[in-house]
Each structure stands twice: as structure tokens, then as C-alpha cells.
Motif scaffolding. Structure first.
Motif, PDB file in Angstrom:
ATOM      1  N   GLU A   1       1.723  18.713 -10.235  1.00 49.33           N
ATOM      2  CA  GLU A   1       1.375  17.984  -9.018  1.00 49.33           C
ATOM      3  C   GLU A   1       1.250  16.497  -9.330  1.00 49.33           C
ATOM      4  OE1 GLU A   1      -2.041  17.890  -5.496  1.00 49.33           O
ATOM      5  OE2 GLU A   1      -2.123  19.378  -7.106  1.00 49.33           O
ATOM      6  N   GLU A   2       2.015  15.702  -8.621  1.00 52.92           N
ATOM      7  CA  GLU A   2       2.041  14.250  -8.857  1.00 52.92           C
ATOM      8  C   GLU A   2       1.412  13.523  -7.673  1.00 52.92           C
ATOM      9  OE1 GLU A   2       3.836  10.434  -7.701  1.00 52.92           O
ATOM     10  OE2 GLU A   2       4.522  12.365  -6.952  1.00 52.92           O
ATOM     11  N   LYS A   3       0.588  12.511  -7.974  1.00 48.79           N
ATOM     12  CA  LYS A   3      -0.032  11.685  -6.939  1.00 48.79           C
ATOM     13  C   LYS A   3       0.071  10.219  -7.343  1.00 48.79           C
ATOM     14  CE  LYS A   3      -3.375  15.036  -5.159  1.00 48.79           C
ATOM     15  NZ  LYS A   3      -4.812  15.306  -4.886  1.00 48.79           N
ATOM     16  N   LEU A   4       0.342   9.383  -6.354  1.00 43.74           N
ATOM     17  CA  LEU A   4       0.482   7.945  -6.587  1.00 43.74           C
ATOM     18  C   LEU A   4      -0.239   7.191  -5.475  1.00 43.74           C
ATOM     19  CD1 LEU A   4       1.781   5.460  -8.015  1.00 43.74           C
ATOM     20  CD2 LEU A   4       3.742   5.773  -6.474  1.00 43.74           C
TER      21      LEU A   4
ATOM     22  N   HIS B   1       0.861  -1.184   0.000  1.00 50.29           N
ATOM     23  CA  HIS B   1       0.000   0.000   0.000  1.00 50.29           C
ATOM     24  C   HIS B   1       0.897   1.234   0.000  1.00 50.29           C
ATOM     25  CE1 HIS B   1      -3.012   2.797   2.228  1.00 50.29           C
ATOM     26  NE2 HIS B   1      -3.056   2.980   0.922  1.00 50.29           N
ATOM     27  N   VAL B   2       0.748   2.065  -1.031  1.00 48.40           N
ATOM     28  CA  VAL B   2       1.553   3.277  -1.173  1.00 48.40           C
ATOM     29  C   VAL B   2       0.618   4.469  -1.352  1.00 48.40           C
ATOM     30  CG1 VAL B   2       3.290   4.468  -2.566  1.00 48.40           C
ATOM     31  CG2 VAL B   2       3.459   1.990  -2.221  1.00 48.40           C
ATOM     32  N   GLU B   3       0.863   5.528  -0.598  1.00 47.89           N
ATOM     33  CA  GLU B   3       0.169   6.805  -0.770  1.00 47.89           C
ATOM     34  C   GLU B   3       1.235   7.894  -0.838  1.00 47.89           C
ATOM     35  OE1 GLU B   3      -3.001   7.384  -1.126  1.00 47.89           O
ATOM     36  OE2 GLU B   3      -3.957   5.505  -0.491  1.00 47.89           O
ATOM     37  N   GLN B   4       1.291   8.620  -1.961  1.00 51.53           N
ATOM     38  CA  GLN B   4       2.372   9.581  -2.151  1.00 51.53           C
ATOM     39  C   GLN B   4       1.891  10.726  -3.018  1.00 51.53           C
ATOM     40  OE1 GLN B   4       4.282   9.854  -5.273  1.00 51.53           O
ATOM     41  NE2 GLN B   4       5.791  11.304  -4.499  1.00 51.53           N
ATOM     42  N   GLY B   5       2.374  11.925  -2.716  1.00 47.46           N
ATOM     43  CA  GLY B   5       2.065  13.102  -3.508  1.00 47.46           C
ATOM     44  C   GLY B   5       3.212  14.083  -3.444  1.00 47.46           C
TER      45      GLY B   5
END
Length: 806
Positions: free
Chosen positions: A300-303, A288-292
Motif C-alpha cells: 500500500e502506497e501513500k503520498l 498539494h498532492v494526496e494520493q494512495g
């Protein structure tokens, strides 16, 4: 003779005058900054020192020191207290057999000491007070328990503790009622949420018939990154490993969690339910990955990544990663760039099918699942045209739909289709791979014929181009849509007691009136893609398109699974009403100023659409499916939220849907909660509440459900809180779940125990089973109040780890 008597009397009077300010009455030094008292006071003028003997006390700026004997060195501000010494500070109470303090720096040493605050107690052979709220203790014990003897303590060789900071403990032995429980070489207890490298409280409990013990280690790598590594044994399954990494920068941050379980029970599970055991070890994993992050050029990058090794993972480990109960585990990646003129968007999405794994094997990834890789959209911000008379915009986009399986599915709606062979049948077998390009210019304006009415005409043009990668001819489709939205608002304000809790209440009504027409449409009805969508529409099922962008919303569908209102020539009507109250907070104390918040305790919306296109049909047609069906689905949504209760009611009525013993035109979802009482204690929880929900849906194209769920929480007192949740399948005539939990909160406020028994249908049912196979689980969870301000579960080490990367 008389002269000698007079001399002795004068000497005694002079001595009395000198000692009177230093006697047991009370004396002060320096404009009230320092006060002292004692049964007996001796003053050494040569060394500028005094001794207070018997009920000795020194007071300074809201702090007091009491002892049997106190020696005070006035030049150095040092005090030496012996015998039942007690120091009452602004944040802590200190007790000891001896105390040696500097009253200016608040530093010193306590022998046989004990430091007590509202959150914890720290005792030791020797405690060094290094400053305001900073202590070092040797051969010490730390606890947050308020009972005596204390329910648990952490005994350590050395402790370095700071109020509103954290405590470092070395050579730690955890004791339960003075009995050693386990040993840790080094430990950090966060007195506040601040990061520090060290071992965290171990995770332990009982579940799946086995004992769980997992030891986490927290590594504060630097100011912006940290990591938690944990290893141990997962109850009833096998070895367990966990890894969490976090980072935080000025313009972004992220967190990644990886879980590994050497599950020796899963092979038996596979053999029982799917007979798929070949070539498989015991490893089960999840990520589980949550990244911004804000990148250069204002991008703006979100993953977001959610991935599991098998479809049964989410039900077996429901707290590891999100998505339990969902059909897919979804991962997203996006890049967004926005300016005052244009917004650009790059998006990719991966679906992991959870409900229908490959060939019944929960470990397999379904190659038939369609992925969005990628999607690109560019939209201009609305631009004012013709001196403000019109507002226009333009949106462009491209989406790639792909998968690793064949470019089509064999028609799943026709049971005889498979017997005709695997070859592709255009217009029947749905295409699953394509690239779609979209163009959408728009124009609108605002007209206000009166102060109470607003009209917004809106014109949209949609153009689509499809490339099917050589599996079917390319396709161009388009349509024009016109909308006219009329809006107004009717409201009334009721003034109540201006000094009351609710001085004002407002009721408003917003009518809904919208007309939509699609005057132009260009399509290719003989193309395989449009033919397959017409085929699905005629047979009243969904899923033969990539997404709703492919559907021209001329008419609604009878299917409730993917419903949209008709817009080809239709009038939508209804209303929304709200009750809004102004609530006063504070302002009770003299001179205080109240603050106000606005709440919406009641909200109700309802509506429907009339499709004029249906009036062209023959009302006398012998086929009822070809007769006019102008009314769309009717909806009514109600929510109520009050201080001690809340409820909701979602109701839909689907006219013209065929009705049988197994189907219905009504769809109902409702629920309510009644909070009888709820405590607001700092540590201990108290709640008495009842809740129930009901779901009914027997519409075509969806799973037939009718169930009820009931929840009850009833604290017997401040310490014992049982709760239960049961689910009953009315349609199936059987229980669907039964969860019970008993929570015991110690009166010491330093620990609580949760005992839970859970029973749910297994994720995978045995082949040919007529009755549900039940999976049962017993869970034990011990939570400790390590900081004195709230419980952190030892079954969740992150709850008591230091949080927030600085």
C-alpha cells in the motif's frame, strides 16, 4: 304521427346511451388505467379518436394532463393539448400553450413551455420531452430561484437536461433580474454529481481591495481521470492560474492541486518587512498532492505533498493548501506491506519551515531543518508462545536524519556561544545528522485472578545503534522496561422509560493503575550525543535529540513542551468515567421499527504519576533543584456533548515548576458552545449560537499565552445571518483578531451573499516594531444554488464542479 315521434325519441335515447360514457362526468378505458373528462366530448369511431373540449383532463397512473382542448388518439396513445396545457407528473410540473405527448413513452413536444421541479425551472420556446426526466429546450431559460421575477436566470440557445443527471447549456447568458451579466459559450450544470467536460461557473468576488474573476474549465478525460484548469485575476494581486488533476482506480486514487499567482504586491511586502527583494519576480506557487494506491505484492502506497513558495503564502492564501497556522508544511511518502506474520513500513518525511524562514527571507527554505529520509520499520505480529502462556513480538527499524546545513547547530541556548567561534563543541552543540537503528523485542501475558480484575505484565527491551556519518563516534545504547497494568471496570445501568427517547443510561468507571520500572540501562554518558541530551535536561529545554525515541524515560521533565511521564520506577494512577446513553431513533409511526445509537455525552479522565526514583534525593539539599520531585504533571480532561451545547476543559498542573510573575504551574484550555436554535432547511441556513474559548499557558519552555476567543452567530431571520469572531490577548492587553461576516440568503433560495471583514496580525512584522502590524482584508463571496439542492460558492469552483471520479 305517433310512429314518427316514437322513432325520434328512440333515436335520441340511443345517442344518449352511446355518448354518456364519454361526457363530462368521467369515463375510463382499460381497467382504470386511463381516465378522461371534459365539458364536451366528441368521439370519432372511424379514426378511434376523441376530443375533450372545455376543462379537458386525462389521468393515468398518478399523472394528469389538463387543457382547454385535448385530442386523444386511442390507437397510438398520442394526445394533443392546446390552450393553458398543464401536465402534472411524478417528478415535474409542465406548462405550455400546446403539448403533444405519447402517453406510453412519456415523450413529446411542449410549445411555449415551462418545466418546474422542487429544484429548478426550465422554460423555452419549444421543449422536447425525450423520456422520463429528459428534456431538450430551444431558446430556453434555467433557474433555481423561487421568486417572480426570478433573481437570476441562465438564458441559453439550447438546453439538454436530465433529472438526476446534468444540464448542457450552449450560448449561455447569465441574467440578474433580466439584466445580462456575462456570457459563456458552453456550460454544464450538474443536476447530480456526475462528470462532464465543459466550462464551470466562474469564480468571482472582492478581496484585498481588488476584483477576482477566475474561469474554470472541467475536462472529463475518461472514466477514471479528470482535470480542472482555471485562469483569471486574483483580486488585488495579479494574474492567477489553478490546476487540479484527479484519478480513481479500483484500488486507489489521487488528486493534485497546483496554484500560481503573479503577485505584484509581494515585492512591496518584502521590502516593508524583510528588505529581501533582490532576484525575485512576482511568482508565488503552491502544490498539494494526496494520493494512495495498492501496488503489486499487497503493498500500500501513500503520498502527501504540501509545498509553498514562501512562508507567507499560507496566511495570504489560507484555502489553497492545508497547514495555515502550523509551524511546518509537511510532505510524506510511505510504503506498507502487511501479512498475517509481519508488517513492513517504509516512510519518508519532508518539513518546510514556515515560522523561521532562512535569514528572515520568507522565500528561503531553511537548510537547518532536519528531514526524515527515510525510515524503515519491520514488525512481527504478536505470536503465542508456550501454549498460550506468553505472547511475544519483535520490531526492527532504521531512521536517517539529514539536512543540507552543517551536521550541528551552534548552541542556541547560550548567548555567548557564538562569540567562541563556529567550531563544533561536543556535548553542547546538538548533532543534527545521523542514522539510527532500533531493535525492540517484547513479551507480555494476561492474568485474571478474579472476574473483575485483569493484570497484564509487559516486558520490552530497546536497543539503539547510531552512526553519525564520521562527525562523532558511533554509539550503542539500550534499556529494559517492565510494565504491570491493572484494569477493572465498575458500571451501573439505569433503566428509564422504555418508550422514551433515552430508554437506558449507563455509568462506568475505569480505574487506572500502572507500575513501570527500568531495571537495566546501558548508556555512554561521555558521548557527545548523550552529553547534549543531559545538557538540555539540566537546563530544562528540549530539542537536543532527534525524536522521543532517543529519550530513556527514566524521569519526567519540567518542560511542558515535550512532556512524558516517568517510567524508571513509577506508579501511574487515576481513573476514567463515562456516561453512555442509549438513544432511540424513529419507530414513531405505527408498524415502524426503531433503531438505536449509543452516545457519550460526558467523559472525564484524570491521573498522575508518582516517581519513586526521586525519593533517593536529599530533601534537605540547599539547592531546591536537587530536592525530591516525585509527582509528575497532573492532568484532568473533561468533555460534554449534548444536543444544544458542548464544552471541554483540559487542565494540567505542573508541580515543582518555579513560579514568577511571568510563569505559572497551571495550564488551562477550555471552551463551550451553546446552540440556541439551528434550522435544518434543505437550502437556507439558520443558526443562533454563542461560543467562547480560553487558553492559559505560562509554563517554562513554551510561549507565554493567555487569550480568549468569542464567536457569535445570530440569524435575524431566515435570510439575514450576521456572525463575528474576536480574539483578545489578555497577556499582551490587545486584540489579536477580529472577523465579522454578514450572510444574506435570498428568499428565492437560489443565491446568497457573504460580506466579510478580517483583521489579523501580519505574518511578518516590521523590524523593531513595538505594536502589531495589522493586515486587513475585505472579502465578498457570492454563492449560487445551481442545482436546486444547495449552495455552491463561485469563489470555490470545485464546489459546483462535478465531483467523484467514476
Amino acid at each position: 304521427m305517433r310512429t314518427g315521434r316514437f322513432f325520434r325519441f328512440a333515436s335520441l335515447l340511443a345517442l344518449t346511451v352511446i355518448l354518456l360514457p364519454l361526457s363530462a362526468g368521467a369515463a375510463s378505458e382499460g381497467a382504470g388505467a386511463l381516465h378522461w373528462s371534459g365539458d364536451k366530448t366528441l368521439y370519432d369511431t372511424r379514426n378511434n379518436r376523441m376530443e375533450l373540449i372545455g376543462h379537458a383532463a386525462i389521468h393515468q397512473n398518478g399523472e394528469s394532463l389538463f387543457a382547454d382542448k385535448i385530442t386523444f388518439e386511442r390507437d397510438t396513445k398520442l394526445v394533443h393539448a392546446t390552450g393553458n396545457a398543464v401536465y402534472v407528473g411524478k417528478t415535474a410540473l409542465i406548462q405550455g400553450t400546446e403539448m403533444h405527448f405519447n402517453l406510453e413513452t412519456r415523450t413529446g413536444t411542449i410549445l411555449g413551455g415551462r418545466v418546474s421541479t422542487d429544484q429548478f425551472t426550465l422554460s423555452g420556446e419549444r421543449i422536447n420531452k425525450l423520456g422520463v426526466g429528459r428534456f431538450q429546450a430551444h431558446r430556453a431559460e434555467y433557474s433555481t430561484c423561487k421568486d417572480c421575477p426570478q433573481s437570476w436566470t441562465l438564458s441559453a440557445a439550447d438546453v439538454d437536461l436530465e433529472l438526476e443527471g446534468y444540464a448542457y447549456l450552449s450560448n449561455v447568458t447569465a441574467k440578474v433580474i433580466d439584466a445580462p451579466a456575462f456570457w459563456i459559450p458552453y456550460m454544464i450544470v450538474p443536476i447530480k454529481t456526475k462528470r462532464q467536460t465543459g466550462l464551470l461557473m466562474p469564480q468571482f468576488g472582492v478581496s484585498n481591495g481588488g476584483f477576482t474573476y477566475i474561469q474554470p474549465f472541467f475536462w472529463a478525460i475518461n472514466r477514471w481521470t479528470d482535470m480542472t484548469v482555471a485562469a483569471g485575476n486574483q483580486g488585488g494581486r495579479g494574474k492567477r492560474g489553478e490546476l487540479e488533476g484527479r484519478y480513481s482506480l479500483l484500488h486507489g486514487g489521487g488528486q493534485a492541486n497546483f496554484y500560481y499567482t503573479d503577485d505584484h504586491t509581494f515585492r512591496d511586502y518584502l521590502a516593508k518587512f524583510s528588505n529581501k527583494t533582490e532576484g525575485y519576480g512576482n511568482a508565488r506557487t503552491a502544490l498539494h498532492v494526496e494520493q494512495g494506491q495498492e501496488l503489486p505484492f499487497d503493498i500500500e502506497e501513500k503520498l502527501r505533498i504540501v509545498s509553498v513558495s514562501d512562508s507567507a503564502y499560507l496566511s495570504d492564501f489560507p484555502t489553497d493548501v492545508p497547514g495555515n497556522g502550523e509551524a511546518y508544511a509537511v510532505s510524506d511518502f510511505s510504503l506498507t506491506h502487511a501479512t498475517d506474520k509481519v508488517t513492513a513500513f517504509l516512510f519518508a518525511r519532508r518539513y518546510q519551515n514556515i515560522l523561521t524562514p532562512l535569514d528572515g527571507d520568507p522565500r528561503g527554505l531553511d537548510p537547518k531543518t532536519v528531514q526524515v529520509l527515510p525510515q524503515i520499520d519491520v514488525s512481527s505480529n504478536d505470536k503465542v508462545l508456550f501454549d498460550g502462556k506468553l505472547v511475544g513480538g519483535l520490531s526492527l527499524g532504521a531512521t536517517s536524519f539529514t539536512r543540507s546545513a552543517a551536521f550541528y547547530d551552534v548552541d542556541p541556548s547560550d548567548p555567548t556561544r557564538a562569540s567562541r567561534g563556529p567550531d563544533y563543541e561536543p556535548g553542547v552543540d546538538p548533532l543534527r545528522i545521523a542514522t539510527r537503528v532500533r531493535m525492540n523485542p517484547s513479551l507480555y501475558t494476561t492474568i485474571r485472578p478474579t472476574d473483575y480484575l485483569t493484570m497484564i505484565p509487559h516486558l520490552d527491551y530497546y536497543q539503539y545503534f547510531y552512526d553519525f556519518k564520521g562527525h562523532a563516534p558511533s554509539l550503542a545504547r539500550s534499556y529494559l522496561r517492565f510494565n504491570m497494568d491493572l484494569s477493572t471496570q465498575i458500571e451501573r445501568i439505569y433503566d428509564r422509560d422504555p418508550n422514551g427517547e433515552f430508554p437506558r443510561v449507563k455509568h462506568l468507571i475505569r480505574p487506572i493503575l500502572n507500575y513501570s520500572v527500568i531495571p537495566y540501562r546501558h548508556d555512554v554518558p561521555n558521548h557527545p550525543f548523550t552529553a547534549q541530551m543531559d545538557y538540555a535536561r539540566r537546563n530544562n529545554f528540549t530539542g537536543y535529540n532527534f525524536d522521543n525515541e532517543d529519550l530513556v524515560p527514566l524521569d519526567s521533565t519540567l518542560s511542558n513542551a515535550n512532556y512524558f511521564a516517568p517510567e524508571g520506577n513509577a506508579l501511574s494512577y487515576g481513573f476514567q468515567t463515562q456516561l453512555i446513553r442509549k438513544r432511540k431513533i424513529g419507530g414513531v409511526a405505527p408498524g415502524s421499527v426503531p433503531t438505536y445509537v449509543y452516545e457519550t455525552p460526558l467523559e472525564w479522565s484524570t491521573g498522575q504519576t508518582f516517581n519513586f526514583r526521586e525519593l533517593r534525593r536529599d530533601s534537605e539539599d540547599p539547592d531546591p533543584n536537587l530536592r525530591p520531585k516525585p509527582l509528575s504533571r497532573f492532568y484532568s480532561l473533561l468533555t460534554a456533548t449534548f444536543d444544544h451545547s458542548n464544552a471541554f476543559l483540559d487542565y494540567y498542573y505542573i508541580p515543582y515548576q518555579p513560579v514568577s510573575d511571568s510563569t505559572s504551574r497551571h495550564v488551562v484550555s477550555t471552551g463551550a458552545n451553546w446552540i440556541i436554535s439551528k434550522g435544518s432547511g434543505k437550502v437556507l441556513a439558520y443558526e443562533r449560537s454563542l461560543g467562547a474559548s480560553y487558553n492559559f499557558n505560562r509554563s517554562n519552555g513554551q510561549a507565554q499565552i493567555e487569550n480568549i476567543t468569542m464567536t457569535a452567530v445570530y440569524s435575524l431571520n431566515d435570510y439575514i445571518m450576521p456572525s463575528a469572531t474576536v480574539g483578545y490577548d489578555i497577556r499582551g492587553g490587545r486584540w489579536s483578531s477580529a472577523d465579522t461576516k454578514l450572510t444574506f440568503q435570498s428568499p428565492s433560495e437560489c443565491w446568497k451573499l457573504d460580506l466579510g471583514y478580517y483583521q489579523v496580525p501580519c505574518a511578518i512584522q516590521p523590524a523593531g516594531a513595538t505594536d502589531l502590524a495589522w493586515c486587513r482584508d475585505f472579502k465578498f463571496n457570492l454563492s449560487l444554488n445551481l442545482t436546486g439542492s444547495g449552495f455552491g460558492s463561485v469563489s470555490d469552483p470545485k464546489a459546483i464542479a462535478s465531483s467523484g471520479v467514476k
